[in-house]
Design a protein around this motif. Structure first.
Motif, mmCIF file in Angstrom:
data_model
loop_
_atom_site.group_PDB
_atom_site.id
_atom_site.type_symbol
_atom_site.label_atom_id
_atom_site.label_comp_id
_atom_site.label_asym_id
_atom_site.label_seq_id
_atom_site.Cartn_x
_atom_site.Cartn_y
_atom_site.Cartn_z
ATOM 1 N N ILE A 1 42.641 32.728 25.722
ATOM 2 C CA ILE A 1 43.668 33.455 26.475
ATOM 3 C C ILE A 1 43.237 33.626 27.925
ATOM 4 N N LEU A 2 41.977 33.962 28.141
ATOM 5 C CA LEU A 2 41.480 34.152 29.504
ATOM 6 C C LEU A 2 41.455 32.835 30.275
ATOM 7 N N PHE A 3 41.219 31.734 29.591
ATOM 8 C CA PHE A 3 41.312 30.430 30.257
ATOM 9 C C PHE A 3 42.739 30.200 30.771
ATOM 10 N N VAL B 1 46.031 31.552 37.758
ATOM 11 C CA VAL B 1 45.528 31.883 39.091
ATOM 12 C C VAL B 1 45.528 30.627 39.972
ATOM 13 N N VAL B 2 45.025 29.518 39.442
ATOM 14 C CA VAL B 2 44.915 28.272 40.213
ATOM 15 C C VAL B 2 46.286 27.732 40.572
ATOM 16 N N MET B 3 47.252 27.922 39.687
ATOM 17 C CA MET B 3 48.596 27.376 39.859
ATOM 18 C C MET B 3 49.261 27.848 41.143
ATOM 19 N N GLY B 4 48.939 29.051 41.598
ATOM 20 C CA GLY B 4 49.688 29.710 42.658
ATOM 21 C C GLY B 4 49.865 28.891 43.920
ATOM 22 N N TYR C 1 42.783 53.096 33.961
ATOM 23 C CA TYR C 1 43.853 53.107 32.970
ATOM 24 C C TYR C 1 43.821 51.928 32.005
ATOM 25 N N GLY C 2 42.853 51.034 32.160
ATOM 26 C CA GLY C 2 42.726 49.924 31.228
ATOM 27 C C GLY C 2 43.127 48.600 31.846
ATOM 28 N N ARG C 3 42.500 47.526 31.345
ATOM 29 C CA ARG C 3 42.713 46.203 31.934
ATOM 30 C C ARG C 3 44.139 45.700 31.701
ATOM 31 N N LYS C 4 44.660 45.849 30.486
ATOM 32 C CA LYS C 4 45.993 45.332 30.184
ATOM 33 C C LYS C 4 47.067 46.060 30.981
ATOM 34 N N THR C 5 46.852 47.329 31.289
ATOM 35 C CA THR C 5 47.833 48.110 32.042
ATOM 36 C C THR C 5 48.132 47.478 33.389
ATOM 37 N N ALA D 1 40.300 38.509 39.715
ATOM 38 C CA ALA D 1 39.255 39.520 39.526
ATOM 39 C C ALA D 1 39.323 40.126 38.127
ATOM 40 N N LEU D 2 40.534 40.400 37.633
ATOM 41 C CA LEU D 2 40.669 40.999 36.299
ATOM 42 C C LEU D 2 40.202 40.051 35.212
ATOM 43 N N ASN D 3 40.494 38.774 35.398
ATOM 44 C CA ASN D 3 40.083 37.772 34.419
ATOM 45 C C ASN D 3 38.561 37.780 34.251
ATOM 46 N N VAL D 4 37.855 37.755 35.376
ATOM 47 C CA VAL D 4 36.391 37.762 35.340
ATOM 48 C C VAL D 4 35.876 39.108 34.824
ATOM 49 N N THR D 5 36.563 40.193 35.165
ATOM 50 C CA THR D 5 36.165 41.517 34.679
ATOM 51 C C THR D 5 36.220 41.578 33.161
ATOM 52 N N ILE D 6 37.297 41.077 32.570
ATOM 53 C CA ILE D 6 37.438 41.116 31.112
ATOM 54 C C ILE D 6 36.394 40.215 30.452
#
Length: 403
Positions: free
Chosen positions: A25-27, A33-36, A83-87, A128-133
């Protein structure tokens, strides 16, 4: 006397890293992110023709997208800690998907830029969130291995999306903007299936900020932030901005050849990143990072010595190897400096520094070009890389793995 104590049945063996659902999922988030930017760049000439734009104007489709991240990434990182990563991650994916795909319906440049800005708001926290998780889910050798795999996926995306965007652009300039719609089902998958450990975010806010700032200004952290900035100054200053000019001027290279040579860097990036976990078991991370900057310098110094166009593949592959060693190593070492409760803000700050490097690189190398010509660009790149490597060896200690 024989031991007759009953033994518990062994539990199931842990699933290999590359077979874990969370990582898959994280991949997918990494590819989003790269698509942007990379998926729409091939359509820029068609957009210019269709809307009557100059090269300077069409560049606003990139600037409008990246600008929100400079200001919003730290704020969103703090919210993810509290408040959490998914939030934060799920609404970010939804904004990315909705506003990005609406670009396909834009009928004017002003509307297109406005939608790109709103899509950039959604993109601001994704990397950043992706790497954090990843850092929350894995530790020690598993973390550096996961970071390496993720960098390999990112490298794959930088090759895939220009090809896919270019193919879609043959149908019309609007079509590459349809790709962000894939972020919408991904948001649902993240919400329902991604496991994200929840940080203890209920403490007093000012104490949280004091602790985060204290860790961010430690010498190791400052040097790692500086290396991120210098890495993207090198990447955007040399490889993205001036190497295409050099190849066209010296060898008369056509656009397709320039694109193929630059894209080749992703081969060694993916190869080294995928092997990073194994390398980190025998080589300290700070040494791997210093070696990466040595490879950047080697690439810059070799390039003007190449006798023909396709010989430039050699230093570009060396550059790609540096990327594969560098980026996931820095991410893993930074993650190791912050506890889960402050990691979101920490990694988001690194994302802001990254964008600063993207902005400064073309400016600094442009100054070197004006004063000393193309040789000055290569020399300035090598000097910057050697300075970064020396800082790492002098200041950085500890970190994930053997670092």
């Amino acid at each position: 006397m024989p031991d007759t104590t009953p033994r518990a049945a062994p539990g199931p063996a842990p699933r290999p890293l590359l077979r874990q659902r969370n990582l898959h999922i994280l991949f997918c988030v990494t590819l989003t992110v790269v698509m942007g930017v990379s998926s729409i760049a091939p359509a820029f000439p068609d957009i210019m023709d269709a809307l009557g734009l100059s090269a300077t104007q069409v560049a606003w489709l990139v600037t409008a997208f990246t600008l929100p991240g400079v200001f919003l990434a730290p704020v969103l990182g703090i919210l993810a800690d509290r408040y959490g990563r998914k939030t934060v991650l799920v609404p970010s994916l939804l904004a990315f998907g909705v506003f990005g795909s609406l670009c396909a319906l834009a009928d004017s440049f002003a509307v297109l830029v406005g939608l790109r800005f709103l899509q950039g708001v959604g993109a601001a926290a994704l990397g950043a969130l992706n790497v954090t998780i990843l850092s929350d889910l894995y530790s020690g050798p598993e973390r550096i291995t996961a970071m390496g795999y993720n960098a390999g996926v990112l490298s794959f995306g930088t090759t895939l999306f220009p090809l896919l965007g270019g193919a879609l652009a043959t149908l019309g300039w609007h079509w590459p903007f349809v790709l962000p719609v894939t972020a919408l089902p991904l948001a649902l998958v993240v919400l329902l299936l991604l496991d994200t450990p929840r940080p203890e975010g209920g403490g007093e806010f000012m104490e949280y900020m004091r602790q985060a700032v204290r860790r961010a200004v430690e010498p190791r952290a400052l040097v790692l932030f500086a290396t991120t900035c210098m890495t993207f100054m090198i990447l955007y200053g040399l490889l993205v901005s001036f190497l295409p000019v050099y190849l066209a001027r010296r060898f008369g290279a056509e656009a397709w050849a320039i694109g193929a040579i630059i894209a080749s860097a992703s081969l060694t990036t993916a190869l080294l990143a995928a092997r990073l976990g194994a390398l980190a078991r025998v080589v300290p991370l700070r040494v791997l990072l210093a070696v990466a900057f040595g490879l950047y310098a080697t690439s810059a110094l070799l390039t003007p010595l190449m006798p023909g166009l396709w010989w430039v593949l050699l230093p570009v592959l060396v550059f790609g190897a540096a990327q594969g060693l560098n980026i996931p190593t820095v991410q893993a070492m930074l993650a190791d400096l912050a506890p889960m409760e402050q990691r979101g803000a920490f990694m988001a700050l690194n994302g802001t520094v990254l964008r600063l490097g993207q902005t400064l690189g073309p400016v600094v190398m442009g100054g070197a070009f004006l004063v000393w010509g193309m040789d000055g660009v290569f020399a300035a790149t090598a000097a910057l890389a050697l300075l970064a490597g020396a800082l790492v060896l002098a200041v950085v200690r500890g970190g994930a793995g053997h670092g």
